[in-house]
Scaffold this motif. Structure first.
Motif, PDB file in Angstrom:
ATOM      1  N   LYS A 165       1.346  -1.436  -0.191  1.00  0.00           N
ATOM      2  CA  LYS A 165       0.157   0.027   0.093  1.00  0.00           C
ATOM      3  C   LYS A 165       0.540   1.531   0.159  1.00  0.00           C
ATOM      4  N   GLN A 166       1.731   1.828   0.516  1.00  0.00           N
ATOM      5  CA  GLN A 166       2.449   2.239   1.222  1.00  0.00           C
ATOM      6  C   GLN A 166       3.586   2.969  -0.376  1.00  0.00           C
ATOM      7  N   TYR A 167       4.062   2.105  -1.079  1.00  0.00           N
ATOM      8  CA  TYR A 167       4.522   1.805  -2.291  1.00  0.00           C
ATOM      9  C   TYR A 167       3.986   2.471  -3.445  1.00  0.00           C
ATOM     10  N   TYR A 176      -4.541  -0.918  -5.635  1.00  0.00           N
ATOM     11  CA  TYR A 176      -3.336  -1.943  -5.912  1.00  0.00           C
ATOM     12  C   TYR A 176      -4.229  -3.223  -5.090  1.00  0.00           C
ATOM     13  N   ARG A 177      -3.036  -3.785  -5.426  1.00  0.00           N
ATOM     14  CA  ARG A 177      -3.844  -5.796  -5.265  1.00  0.00           C
ATOM     15  C   ARG A 177      -2.535  -6.260  -4.233  1.00  0.00           C
ATOM     16  N   TRP A 178      -3.030  -6.469  -3.304  1.00  0.00           N
ATOM     17  CA  TRP A 178      -1.784  -7.942  -3.112  1.00  0.00           C
ATOM     18  C   TRP A 178      -2.377  -9.112  -2.706  1.00  0.00           C
ATOM     19  N   PHE A 179      -1.337  -9.733  -3.888  1.00  0.00           N
ATOM     20  CA  PHE A 179      -1.726 -11.670  -3.842  1.00  0.00           C
ATOM     21  C   PHE A 179      -1.309 -12.084  -2.041  1.00  0.00           C
ATOM     22  N   HIS A 180      -1.672 -12.850  -2.038  1.00  0.00           N
ATOM     23  CA  HIS A 180      -1.359 -13.776  -0.581  1.00  0.00           C
ATOM     24  C   HIS A 180      -0.234 -14.497  -0.397  1.00  0.00           C
ATOM     25  N   ASN A 181       0.170 -14.156  -1.476  1.00  0.00           N
ATOM     26  CA  ASN A 181       1.667 -14.942  -1.594  1.00  0.00           C
ATOM     27  C   ASN A 181       2.659 -13.972  -1.477  1.00  0.00           C
ATOM     28  N   ILE A 187      -1.879  -0.451  -9.277  1.00  0.00           N
ATOM     29  CA  ILE A 187      -3.203  -0.344 -10.649  1.00  0.00           C
ATOM     30  C   ILE A 187      -3.136   1.343 -10.974  1.00  0.00           C
ATOM     31  N   GLY A 188      -3.487   1.603 -12.065  1.00  0.00           N
ATOM     32  CA  GLY A 188      -3.213   2.990 -12.301  1.00  0.00           C
ATOM     33  C   GLY A 188      -4.369   3.555 -12.999  1.00  0.00           C
TER      34      GLY A 188
END
Length: 206
Positions: A165-167, A176-181, A187-188
């Motif tokens: 999220k910070q990046y 943003y999408r954070w995959f669980h791996n 996302i633009g």
């Protein structure tokens, strides 16, 4: 037993106790910092606790009663992701950073926005703030939207959801999408949905 063998066993036992106490202190720290309990289907604090736990969320949420017990025959972590809208996007900054050569340790990927809506097995959880409003997103047809490109950024290495999220905020991303791996995708502004459902972080694919 020989003195050397006893010495090795003693070291192993000491190591086990150290690991045990580290894990135990981690659980106590969780209860101290993330004092959150769902009640009657309401869990207003779950988002903060998920960010607090970071990479440990997937492993720990069931043992502290914040998600359903694990079923180890479930889908792999790469087929699950968490998404969130960012409330102060800077489209001009995101475009500037993703044009031309990709920044170091990142990969820029562009694809037609229509591909955001193609079927891809991915279980998504949404993090919504109190100020966010639900959006009705329709699949683009034969219009100008179908020619637009969605641009996303993947970080090469695994990161925590908080770092993701910070990046993405620092890049001016819209979502943003954070995959669980632990693969992170920023996302633009031209993307209509939540970007790609495919994991493409080169050092974080599994």
């Amino acid at each position: 037993l020989s003195p050397s063998f006893s010495h090795v066993n003693h070291l192993q036992l000491s190591l086990y106790w150290i690991v045990y106490h580290v894990l135990l202190s981690g659980i106590f720290k969780y209860f101290e910092l993330c004092q959150c309990r769902p009640s009657d289907g309401n869990c207003s604090c779950c988002k903060d606790c998920m960010l607090c736990l970071g990479n440990l969320w997937e492993e720990c949420c069931d043992c502290v009663g914040m998600c359903n017990p694990k079923n180890y025959s479930d889908s792999p972590a790469t087929s699950k992701s968490t998404v969130e809208e960012l409330h102060r996007p800077i489209p001009s900054l995101f475009r500037a950073l993703t044009e031309g050569d990709a920044p170091i340790n990142m990969m820029v990927v562009s694809f037609p926005v229509a591909e955001e809506f193609t079927h891809h097995e991915n279980l998504v959880s949404f993090l919504e703030s109190l100020n966010s409003q639900p959006q009705n997103v329709s699949v683009p047809g034969n219009s100008i939207h179908s020619k637009k490109m969605c641009t996303v950024v993947y970080f090469d290495d695994c990161v925590s959801i908080r770092q993701c999220k910070q990046y993405c905020e620092s890049m001016g991303g819209s979502k943003y999408r954070w995959f669980h791996n632990a693969c992170c995708q920023c996302i633009g502004p031209e993307c209509l949905d939540y970007g790609s459902k495919a994991v493409k972080c080169v050092n974080c694919l599994f």
